[in-house]
Design an enzyme around this catalytic site. Structure first.
Site, short mmCIF file in Angstrom:
data_model
loop_
_atom_site.label_atom_id
_atom_site.label_comp_id
_atom_site.label_asym_id
_atom_site.label_seq_id
_atom_site.Cartn_x
_atom_site.Cartn_y
_atom_site.Cartn_z
N GLU A 107 39.76 -5.25 90.74
CA GLU A 107 41.08 -4.67 89.89
C GLU A 107 41.14 -4.89 88.80
OE1 GLU A 107 45.27 -4.19 91.96
OE2 GLU A 107 45.21 -6.19 91.22
N ASN A 139 51.37 -3.99 97.60
CA ASN A 139 51.68 -5.18 96.63
C ASN A 139 53.15 -4.98 95.94
OD1 ASN A 139 52.18 -7.45 94.95
ND2 ASN A 139 50.37 -6.79 93.82
N TRP A 140 54.17 -5.30 96.56
CA TRP A 140 55.68 -5.03 96.05
C TRP A 140 55.93 -5.90 94.68
CZ3 TRP A 140 57.90 -4.20 101.71
CH2 TRP A 140 57.40 -3.02 102.01
N HIS A 178 45.97 -12.75 91.66
CA HIS A 178 46.29 -11.40 91.15
C HIS A 178 46.21 -11.80 89.63
CE1 HIS A 178 48.26 -7.80 89.67
NE2 HIS A 178 48.44 -7.41 90.84
N GLY A 232 50.14 -1.03 93.83
CA GLY A 232 51.34 -1.57 93.46
C GLY A 232 52.37 -0.34 93.36
P1 PGA Z 1 49.45 -0.42 90.48
O1 PGA Z 1 49.17 -1.99 90.72
O2 PGA Z 1 48.78 0.31 91.64
O3 PGA Z 1 50.79 -0.20 90.17
O4 PGA Z 1 48.45 -0.07 89.33
C1 PGA Z 1 48.24 -2.51 91.53
C2 PGA Z 1 48.13 -3.93 91.66
O5 PGA Z 1 48.99 -4.66 90.60
O6 PGA Z 1 48.14 -4.77 92.64
#
Ligand code: PGA
Length: 256
Positions: free
Chosen positions: A170, A10-11, A97, A238
């Site tokens: 998440e 996820n960019w 998200h 992310g």
């Molecule tokens: P992170 O983000 O790996 O930087 O914690 C994950 C996300 O928000 O999908």
């Protein structure tokens, strides 16, 4: 769609088009052989066509959007519909998200309409659920996540449709490398999601349809502690997905 595990990048809003293309080329060049998890790259909307061009022809890599609108067409200024994503070869879509829920006031009600639109067209939704730090402190994490899952799947009928639906646990407090969730606790929450699926769908539908994954501060060092192919079948990444080396390390750490 036979892949058992997923590694999803996820960019967010970090990369412009040229940066997204350069990063996808490096990721493609560094893929291990064989690639065990299915890799999904989710750049910004405007970078999708160029990234789809880079990944074209590789069955191990898909391109995903970070959001979508629920209607196919109409007077909805500024929105992007599922058919528009199909036009450029997108086959996965992140939905709900926590950053969209937080900054854009996206509600459970919007999430369920988006999941319905995406599955209606045969694309794969990556539905994000998870509690805030306050909700966890108050012991409400299971209730919050069960409500989010039940709501998100409201329009998904309990009959086999040959869909694939990815649900990502998440926890909001674990995002943007902060405090990764204890893997044992991530598995408890994945179990809660699994039980919710059992309550909603016939058992025969669950394994072929759903994959539960984890997201939040995932790195090459900790990913193997989360993915056990028993209850957690992949990760949403992310920060570490923006480093080709770190991302390759995550892909390699997931056993075939
Ligand atoms: P992170 O983000 O790996 O930087 O914690 C994950 C996300 O928000 O999908």
């Amino acid at each position: 769609m036979n892949h058992k595990t997923y590694v999803i990048a996820n960019w967010k809003t970090h990369l412009r088009i040229a940066d997204s293309v350069a990063l996808s080329k490096k990721i493609m060049a560094g893929l291990p052989q064989p690639v065990c998890p299915h890799v999904v790259l989710c750049p910004s909307f405007v970078s999708l066509p160029a990234v789809a061009e880079v990944t074209r022809g590789n069955p191990d890599v898909s391109v995903g959007a970070q959001d979508v609108f629920w209607e196919d067409s109409g007077n909805y200024t500024g929105e992007i519909s599922v058919p528009m994503l199909e036009d450029i070869g997108v086959n996965h879509v992140i939905i709900g998200h926590s950053e969209r829920r937080q900054f854009l006031r996206e509600t459970n009600d919007m999430v369920d309409r988006k999941v319905a639109a995406v599955t209606r067209h045969g694309l794969v939704p990556i539905v994000c659920v998870g509690e805030t730090a306050d909700e966890r402190r108050e012991g409400k994490q299971q209730m919050v996540v069960v409500n989010q899952v039940r709501s998100a799947l409201r329009y998904l009928p309990p009959t086999p449709q040959h869909h694939r639906v990815i649900i990502c646990y998440e926890p909001i407090w674990a995002i943007n490398p902060g405090r990764p969730c204890d893997p044992a606790e991530a598995k408890v929450m994945a179990g809660v999601i699994y039980q919710t699926l059992i309550d909603l769908y016939p058992t025969s539908m669950i394994k072929p349809t759903f994959r539960i994954i984890y997201g939040g501060s995932v790195t090459a060092e900790n990913v193997a502690e989360y993915v056990d192919k028993d209850i957690i079948f992949g990760v949403l990444v992310g920060t570490a997905s923006r480093s080709p080396e770190a991302f390759a390390g995550i892909i390699k750490a997931i056993p075939c």
